[in-house]
Enzyme design. Sequence first.
Site, PDB file in Angstrom:
ATOM      1  N   HIS A 144       2.553   8.833   0.179  1.00  0.00           N
ATOM      2  CA  HIS A 144       1.416   8.682  -0.735  1.00  0.00           C
ATOM      3  C   HIS A 144       1.842   9.318  -2.059  1.00  0.00           C
ATOM      4  O   HIS A 144       2.446  10.388  -2.054  1.00  0.00           O
ATOM      5  CB  HIS A 144       0.185   9.375  -0.168  1.00  0.00           C
ATOM      6  CG  HIS A 144      -0.235   8.786   1.151  1.00  0.00           C
ATOM      7  ND1 HIS A 144      -1.114   7.739   1.250  1.00  0.00           N
ATOM      8  CD2 HIS A 144       0.153   9.079   2.417  1.00  0.00           C
ATOM      9  CE1 HIS A 144      -1.262   7.418   2.528  1.00  0.00           C
ATOM     10  NE2 HIS A 144      -0.506   8.211   3.262  1.00  0.00           N
ATOM     11  N   HIS A 162       0.828  -1.213   0.000  1.00  0.00           N
ATOM     12  CA  HIS A 162       0.000   0.000   0.000  1.00  0.00           C
ATOM     13  C   HIS A 162       0.856   1.255   0.000  1.00  0.00           C
ATOM     14  O   HIS A 162       0.436   2.308  -0.427  1.00  0.00           O
ATOM     15  CB  HIS A 162      -0.894   0.052   1.235  1.00  0.00           C
ATOM     16  CG  HIS A 162      -1.865  -1.071   1.331  1.00  0.00           C
ATOM     17  ND1 HIS A 162      -2.795  -1.331   0.362  1.00  0.00           N
ATOM     18  CD2 HIS A 162      -2.042  -2.019   2.284  1.00  0.00           C
ATOM     19  CE1 HIS A 162      -3.514  -2.383   0.714  1.00  0.00           C
ATOM     20  NE2 HIS A 162      -3.075  -2.813   1.867  1.00  0.00           N
ATOM     21  N   HIS A 202       5.828   7.340   6.110  1.00  0.00           N
ATOM     22  CA  HIS A 202       5.501   6.647   4.855  1.00  0.00           C
ATOM     23  C   HIS A 202       5.003   7.681   3.843  1.00  0.00           C
ATOM     24  O   HIS A 202       4.900   8.864   4.165  1.00  0.00           O
ATOM     25  CB  HIS A 202       4.440   5.572   5.115  1.00  0.00           C
ATOM     26  CG  HIS A 202       3.163   6.155   5.613  1.00  0.00           C
ATOM     27  ND1 HIS A 202       2.863   6.232   6.953  1.00  0.00           N
ATOM     28  CD2 HIS A 202       2.126   6.742   4.962  1.00  0.00           C
ATOM     29  CE1 HIS A 202       1.695   6.834   7.090  1.00  0.00           C
ATOM     30  NE2 HIS A 202       1.223   7.164   5.903  1.00  0.00           N
TER      31      HIS A 202
END
Length: 584
Positions: free
Chosen positions: A117, A87, A115
């Site tokens: 996106h 993901h 993390h």
Amino acid sequence: MYHHYLLLCLSLGTLVKYAAGNEWCYHGCEKSPDHWRDLPGSFCGGQRQSPINIATSHVQIDPNLLNFTFINFSSQHAFKTIVNNGHTVKLTLKENEVEVSGGGLNGTYSTIQFHFHWGDTEHHPGSEHMIDWDRYPMEMHIVSLKKGLNVEEATAESEGIAVLGFFINATEDDLSEPWRNLASYLTNVKDTEMTINHSISLDDLIGDVDRTKFYRYMGSLTTPSCNEAVVWTVFHEPISVPKSLIQQFPAKTEFANVYRPPQDLKDREVFASPGTPLSGPWCYDEHHCSYNPSQWGSLPHSHCSGEHQSPINIETQNVVMDEHLDALTFTKFDDKHAIKYITNTGHSVKCVLKEDMVEVSGGGLGHVYSTLQFHFHWGLQDSDGSEHTVDSKRYPMEIHIVSKRKDLPLDEAIRTSNGLAVLGFFIEAADSTKSSSSSSSSEHEVTNPTSSPTSDTGAWKKMTSYLSAIQNISSEVEFKGDFSIDDLLGNVNRAAYYRYNGSLTTPLCNEAVVWTVFKESIKVDQNLIMLFPTQAGYQKAFRATQPLHSRTVYSTMSAATAPGPIILFLLLGCLCASLFSLCL
Ligand SMILES: *[C@@H]1O[C@H](CO)[C@@H](O)[C@H](O)[C@H]1NC(C)=O
Ligand SMILES: *[C@@H]1O[C@H](CO)[C@@H](O)[C@H](O)[C@H]1NC(C)=O
Ligand SMILES: *[C@@H]1O[C@H](CO)[C@@H](O)[C@H](O)[C@H]1NC(C)=O
Ligand SMILES: *[C@@H]1O[C@H](CO)[C@@H](O)[C@H](O)[C@H]1NC(C)=O
Ligand SMILES: *[C@@H]1O[C@H](CO)[C@@H](O)[C@H](O)[C@H]1NC(C)=O
Ligand SMILES: *[C@@H]1O[C@H](CO)[C@@H](O)[C@H](O)[C@H]1NC(C)=O
Ligand SMILES: [Zn+2]
Ligand SMILES: [Zn+2]
């Protein structure tokens, strides 16, 4: 069961692989974002979900949002491992080494991971948050737990988790050692943790972003189970990263567009630290606000200085007849329960419709459009205030019926050149003699020369009766189901119209609108027209006409000879379609 989902959520998929049917995704599987709310134990349909679009004109400065204290953000040995979990790409930090406090946070938070996106290699941007509907290429999330709480405890508290969101913008240069080092670990091998051997710190990655300028709101995790436990910080300035490295995220991980669409703000407020540049109030008035019309172009993310702006003056001599401009199809315009509420935005009176109900298609639009709202433009009490003008004639008022391409989410629609369709109808006084004015090219005029109202006077009485209840700016009143859009439009000729490509006529003036401006005006009682400026509390609610530049305005065929009655008009329209040359 519940416990398992917590793990899934917080580990972002690394630890627990779930039964295939319940595996979520961003796209290409059954449990895509629209269906996350249906996952067992999910909060994804809740009241304080993330991400959101940050509308900077609605953000409040909060003087308590003072400087952050970042502990060990400069440590080049705090990163432990990196993993592609299918993901995202997540880096885990050594425990109890990196901390953040201040910045209006209630206490100290221990940073556990960060993390990313991202979008795709075709330059489709992929940040989760948006500022004034602008999406950045990427977003970095630094996740910290309230000090002393474990993951499970933090997830159960309203402010148990603090996430720092940094936008990432693309630069052409290639000079970023820390980001190049980080990108060297990107891989398509899933669920395999790799140790970070390079010396990289969070400060190295964040660079010279001004960390005193940020937005604050209460939200959720942006992946299932979307727990509503996050105090969000979104920094105003983006981190600049070479475009070539940004492209390595989708290219090397082999998945793209890993971001959740924006969620409804609902009852929440977004705050900003002092010093954050907000777009501030705009107005139609030349003197009385931060951004008057000549300054709209300098609002952040503004399109107001573009070359395809609206409204325009329609010069009937220069319009081009287009036989593709056939009849529009109006779905549920006759529904008396289509309007949800009526509000005074401070710039207009707006009727907001129920979702996915009213539609417009046909008329050469090429797509089905879902109608979102309609609103009004008006002038000073004793002068005209339509936005469009025809051969320089301004009408007393104009109504705009705003629809969005049904196949696109709103944020994409307003970045797409035909993402929105607006229907504009002029409104003039029923007893006015102006309509038969000295227009130079009566050839194209189809204004009804009779003085009787073309619309249902009762409907306009009901519409204007709501105005007294929304005299305060931002107030809204529930709609009682007493008229439909058709009732307001009445028997105005909907087959004769102008068509051109333009923009929203209020900031940020996105050039996303296919305009349909109807030739015949709606006739409304003069006294009801006067109620708009008097009751709303402001006058001159229209933008000046904008240069046409290289654009062409098209027109439906045969308007010239239409004598008025709709039946005859339609008949002529049909004749023209089949016997095109004869009509010339
Ligand atoms: C906050 O930080 C900025 C720059 O980092 C500094 O100029 C300013 O004085 C600080 N303000 C306070 C109240 O500490
Ligand atoms: C910062 O990191 C050092 C080791 O690099 C560690 O000894 C120290 O405890 C950390 N500081 C805090 C406040 O955790
Ligand atoms: C701050 O956190 C403490 C402990 O978690 C809590 O008791 C307190 O109510 C919080 N204060 C605010 C203003 O939220
Ligand atoms: C983001 O990058 C683009 C292109 O490199 C640039 O035009 C734009 O000003 C940048 N935006 C910000 C907020 O830095
Ligand atoms: C408008 O605001 C004032 C002051 O806040 C309030 O007293 C009044 O009731 C409001 N009027 C309406 C119609 O909501
Ligand atoms: C609007 O723009 C699109 C794409 O640029 C073009 O195909 C279309 O013909 C334009 N329509 C009008 C009415 O100018
Ligand atoms: Zn995230
Ligand atoms: Zn409008």
